[in-house]
Design an enzyme around this catalytic site. Structure first.
Site, PDB file in Angstrom:
ATOM      1  N   GLY A 170     -47.283  39.986  38.155  1.00 60.99           N
ATOM      2  CA  GLY A 170     -47.162  41.404  38.470  1.00 60.99           C
ATOM      3  C   GLY A 170     -47.894  41.834  39.721  1.00 60.99           C
ATOM      4  N   LEU A 221     -46.362  43.575  42.108  1.00 60.83           N
ATOM      5  CA  LEU A 221     -45.337  42.959  42.948  1.00 60.83           C
ATOM      6  C   LEU A 221     -45.493  43.280  44.430  1.00 60.83           C
ATOM      7  CD1 LEU A 221     -42.190  43.567  40.699  1.00 60.83           C
ATOM      8  CD2 LEU A 221     -43.739  41.596  40.702  1.00 60.83           C
ATOM      9  N   HIS A 222     -45.148  42.278  45.245  1.00 58.38           N
ATOM     10  CA  HIS A 222     -45.142  42.435  46.705  1.00 58.38           C
ATOM     11  C   HIS A 222     -43.879  41.782  47.240  1.00 58.38           C
ATOM     12  CE1 HIS A 222     -46.407  38.272  46.674  1.00 58.38           C
ATOM     13  NE2 HIS A 222     -47.501  38.580  45.976  1.00 58.38           N
ATOM     14  N   HIS A 236     -42.754  38.298  45.924  1.00 63.56           N
ATOM     15  CA  HIS A 236     -42.039  38.337  44.635  1.00 63.56           C
ATOM     16  C   HIS A 236     -40.602  38.825  44.849  1.00 63.56           C
ATOM     17  CE1 HIS A 236     -46.322  39.181  43.090  1.00 63.56           C
ATOM     18  NE2 HIS A 236     -46.025  37.984  42.628  1.00 63.56           N
ATOM     19  N   GLY A 276     -42.624  30.278  44.405  1.00 63.13           N
ATOM     20  CA  GLY A 276     -42.940  30.436  45.820  1.00 63.13           C
ATOM     21  C   GLY A 276     -43.690  29.237  46.380  1.00 63.13           C
ATOM     22  N   GLN A 277     -43.409  28.935  47.630  1.00 63.58           N
ATOM     23  CA  GLN A 277     -44.118  27.830  48.295  1.00 63.58           C
ATOM     24  C   GLN A 277     -45.608  28.118  48.427  1.00 63.58           C
ATOM     25  OE1 GLN A 277     -42.593  26.233  52.069  1.00 63.58           O
ATOM     26  NE2 GLN A 277     -44.705  25.730  52.628  1.00 63.58           N
ATOM     27  N   VAL A 284     -43.690  34.435  52.029  1.00 60.77           N
ATOM     28  CA  VAL A 284     -43.490  35.687  52.767  1.00 60.77           C
ATOM     29  C   VAL A 284     -44.861  36.151  53.259  1.00 60.77           C
ATOM     30  CG1 VAL A 284     -42.709  38.084  52.612  1.00 60.77           C
ATOM     31  CG2 VAL A 284     -41.453  36.272  51.419  1.00 60.77           C
ATOM     32  N   SER A 322     -50.064  38.403  48.815  1.00 58.87           N
ATOM     33  CA  SER A 322     -50.676  37.998  47.544  1.00 58.87           C
ATOM     34  C   SER A 322     -51.224  39.245  46.849  1.00 58.87           C
ATOM     35  CB  SER A 322     -51.831  37.028  47.816  1.00 58.87           C
ATOM     36  OG  SER A 322     -52.640  36.886  46.662  1.00 58.87           O
TER      37      SER A 322
HETATM   38  P1  AMP Z   1     -48.062  35.376  41.068  1.00 54.87           P
HETATM   39  O1  AMP Z   1     -47.637  36.713  40.598  1.00 54.87           O
HETATM   40  O2  AMP Z   1     -49.083  35.395  42.150  1.00 54.87           O
HETATM   41  O3  AMP Z   1     -48.403  34.439  39.932  1.00 54.87           O
HETATM   42  O4  AMP Z   1     -46.768  34.734  41.769  1.00 54.87           O
HETATM   43  C1  AMP Z   1     -45.536  34.673  41.121  1.00 54.87           C
HETATM   44  C2  AMP Z   1     -44.598  33.844  41.945  1.00 54.87           C
HETATM   45  O5  AMP Z   1     -44.443  34.427  43.231  1.00 54.87           O
HETATM   46  C3  AMP Z   1     -45.086  32.405  42.170  1.00 54.87           C
HETATM   47  O6  AMP Z   1     -44.001  31.508  42.128  1.00 54.87           O
HETATM   48  C4  AMP Z   1     -45.670  32.484  43.554  1.00 54.87           C
HETATM   49  O7  AMP Z   1     -45.690  31.243  44.236  1.00 54.87           O
HETATM   50  C5  AMP Z   1     -44.715  33.450  44.220  1.00 54.87           C
HETATM   51  N1  AMP Z   1     -45.345  34.061  45.381  1.00 54.87           N
HETATM   52  C6  AMP Z   1     -46.585  34.601  45.450  1.00 54.87           C
HETATM   53  N2  AMP Z   1     -46.861  35.008  46.705  1.00 54.87           N
HETATM   54  C7  AMP Z   1     -45.778  34.701  47.451  1.00 54.87           C
HETATM   55  C8  AMP Z   1     -45.432  34.875  48.825  1.00 54.87           C
HETATM   56  N3  AMP Z   1     -46.278  35.423  49.685  1.00 54.87           N
HETATM   57  N4  AMP Z   1     -44.222  34.434  49.244  1.00 54.87           N
HETATM   58  C9  AMP Z   1     -43.355  33.875  48.375  1.00 54.87           C
HETATM   59  N5  AMP Z   1     -43.610  33.689  47.067  1.00 54.87           N
HETATM   60  C10 AMP Z   1     -44.804  34.090  46.602  1.00 54.87           C
END
Ligand code: AMP
Length: 308
Positions: free
Chosen positions: A31, A33-34, A37, A167-168, A196, A205
């Site tokens: 969550g 979100l950015h 996501h 995400g990478q 991204v 992030s």
């Molecule tokens: P999180 O909410 O941080 O656990 O991330 C959820 C998903 O979004 C994971 O697969 C992350 O790798 C991906 N994600 C997080 N930040 C980025 C970003 N800047 N660009 C692309 N994918 C992302």
């Protein structure tokens, strides 16, 4: 767009949709979100009929001294972003919904203690990848990946997605999930999408919200380090120790930044690379006070040139 909080309700909804021949795309998140996501959601929207977004700050992947309680949460903000991006179903379970403890008559009697204390087992079932989970992030955050693989497997079981999107930015996590899917014969395809970034290169992030104004300025060092490593490799430098030394010198000039690690690894096995010849991933974990940021870049060296 629907929001579902109970796992069994989502499972039965998905069963109905699958009977109608719909394909399911799944984006797991914690969550807040950015646009990182959102890029995963948009890809799922293009490739599958039903897009499920999970929002769950998973306690089992946080260490006792980490930011579980402080992690930003805002479901109404996230719902507006998700709706705009094309999500069909938000899955937003509670901790007791995902980690219930029941007595003999199957009555819920609390939340497993390991969930609250950050990874300390009280006898619950976990799934653990045992090769790649103890290096890099895993060396600094013991039990982190066990929490990740456990929750992701649980979510896969609830949702049964045809395609799941990661995400990478969290490269090691993506590699470990792919390994789990392969090792346990899970029936979902894993897609890993590019990181991204903000205009100045900082990877999006949810944890960026913790940064002070000065730390935020300094945080561009992660991207600058990656670009410098790329430049060095492109100019013909192949000795990873030398590249690392140059990166360390750069970061020493950043007063607010401290190194957790700077590593050069083979992207799929995550084994150390000493002499760069083919594909290499540069992985960084840098601290700004208590805020810890990670980033990475894959660089492919070809006949004296490299490509990112
Ligand atoms: P999180 O909410 O941080 O656990 O991330 C959820 C998903 O979004 C994971 O697969 C992350 O790798 C991906 N994600 C997080 N930040 C980025 C970003 N800047 N660009 C692309 N994918 C992302």
């Amino acid at each position: 767009m629907k929001t579902i909080k109970e796992p069994h309700k989502l499972t039965s909804k998905i069963k109905t949709l699958k009977k109608q021949g719909k394909t399911v795309g799944f984006v797991p998140t914690m969550g807040y979100l950015h646009s990182g996501h959102v890029s995963l959601i948009k890809k799922a929207r293009k490739e599958t009929d039903i897009v499920v977004l999970s929002i769950f700050v998973n306690p089992t992947q946080f260490g006792p001294k980490e930011d579980y309680k402080k992690y930003p949460r805002n479901l109404s903000r996230d719902s507006a972003i998700a709706k705009k991006a094309g999500v069909d179903i938000i899955f937003a379970p509670s901790v007791k919904g995902m980690y219930p403890v029941r007595n003999k008559s199957r009555r819920y009697v609390g939340t497993a203690r390991h969930c609250i204390s950050g990874g300390i087992s009280n006898g619950a079932t976990y799934v653990e990848e045992t090769k790649l989970s103890s290096i890099l992030e895993g060396a600094i955050r013991p039990n982190h990946f066990r929490g990740v693989t456990t929750i992701v497997l649980k979510l896969f079981n609830v949702i049964r997605p045809d395609i799941s999107y990661f995400g990478q930015k969290d490269w090691q996590q993506a590699v470990i999930i792919k390994k789990m899917v392969e090792d346990l014969n899970l029936d979902t395809k894993i897609k890993v999408l590019p990181t991204v970034r903000e205009k100045d290169g900082l990877a999006q992030s949810s944890r960026n919200t913790y940064l002070t104004k000065d730390q935020r300025k300094s945080a561009t060092i992660l991207y600058r380090l990656l670009i410098e490593a790329k430049r060095l490799i492109e100019s013909g430098l192949t000795n990873s120790k030398e590249i690392k030394k140059r990166m360390q010198e750069m970061i020493n000039k950043e007063k607010l930044a401290g190194i957790d690690y700077i590593e050069m690894r083979e992207p799929e096995t995550l084994q150390p690379v000493t002499k760069i010849s083919g594909k290499v991933i540069i992985l960084l974990a840098i601290k700004f006070g208590k805020v810890r940021l990670i980033d990475n870049m894959i660089i492919r060296k070809r006949r004296g040139k490299s490509r990112c």
